[in-house]
Design an enzyme around this catalytic site. Structure first.
Site, PDB file in Angstrom:
ATOM      1  N   LYS A 103       0.868  -1.179   0.000  1.00 48.02           N
ATOM      2  CA  LYS A 103       0.000   0.000   0.000  1.00 48.02           C
ATOM      3  C   LYS A 103       0.903   1.227   0.000  1.00 48.02           C
ATOM      4  CE  LYS A 103      -4.164   1.402   2.431  1.00 48.02           C
ATOM      5  NZ  LYS A 103      -4.206   2.142   3.676  1.00 48.02           N
ATOM      6  N   HIS A 105      -0.270   4.526   0.302  1.00 47.95           N
ATOM      7  CA  HIS A 105      -0.883   5.713   0.898  1.00 47.95           C
ATOM      8  C   HIS A 105      -1.422   5.315   2.268  1.00 47.95           C
ATOM      9  CE1 HIS A 105      -4.138   3.458  -0.948  1.00 47.95           C
ATOM     10  NE2 HIS A 105      -4.924   3.998  -0.037  1.00 47.95           N
TER      11      HIS A 105
END
Ligand code: OMP
Length: 213
Positions: A103, A105
């Site tokens: 991921k 963000h």
């Protein structure tokens, strides 16, 4: 065999998680039985499943700091086990799981839940060749944590690449204890007491003679 183990076999048969027939395993072996934990697929099943994992953990006596459920199948298992430890054993244990996709963000990182530190208890459904466990070890080592033990639902007690079982290889390679709610030996004990399942017993014993440890 302990009463909770017999109850677990009956639960798995009732939900058709444990089935007899002809199945091809990930390893290519043709097995007369298969355990598909994905069929514990309702809220009540999951609550009950957590109680069996928690009972086996308490029984094992293995000391640990954090429960880890590897994606994907380990995630609901770790979650329901953590809930059962709180509800039925008065233990408030941190738990954590990984996501398979990185991921970039938000909170970042591949882990969700408690930090993966200290002695880790990994929970999963089945170990056959140990591939999934080895992937998890990379994550545990990258976090400088230590594997305390592994708890699975069914230990198929099959030979791995050599004379040891895949589980014995994991225990040797990572210096940890692997424990299970039930093993193939428990399943055989159960089948021996069920005259109407004599045919399944015969096939399981033949398979065990070929691939068992
Ligand atoms: P390893 O990652 O090689 O240890 O294999 C574990 C996987 O085997 C599981 O995640 C399943 O995909 C599969 N499996 C079962 O779920 N139940 C069984 O009874 C047998 C297998 C298998 O294919 O060996």
């Amino acid at each position: 065999m302990k009463p909770y183990q017999q109850a677990f076999i009956e639960f798995a048969l009732e939900k058709q998680v444990l089935k007899f027939g002809e199945f091809t395993l990930k390893s290519g072996r043709k097995s007369p039985y298969f355990f598909n934990a994905g069929l514990f697929n309702t809220g009540r099943d999951l609550a009950k499943l957590g109680r069996f994992y928690a009972a086996a953990l308490a029984e094992s006596g293995i000391a640990f700091d954090v429960l880890f459920g590897p994606a994907y199948k380990g995630i609901p298992i770790a979650t329901t086990t953590a809930v059962a430890l709180a509800d039925h054993h008065d233990l408030d244990v941190p738990y954590c799981f990984n996501r398979k996709e990185a991921k970039d963000h938000g909170e970042g990182g591949n882990l969700v839940g408690s930090p993966l530190t200290g002695r880790i208890m990994l929970v999963d459904d089945v170990i056959t060749a140990g591939t999934a466990i080895r992937e998890s070890m990379t994550i545990i080592e990258a976090n400088k944590a230590e594997l305390a033990g592994v708890l699975i639902a069914l230990d198929r007690q099959e030979r791995g690449t050599g004379e040891l079982s895949a589980i014995q290889e994991v225990e040797r390679d990572y210096q940890c204890h692997v424990t299970s709610i039930i093993s193939l030996a428990d399943l055989v004990t159960y089948l021996e007491a069920q005259p109407e399942m004599a045919e399944h017993l015969e096939q399981v014993n033949a398979y065990r003679a070929d691939y068992g440890i």
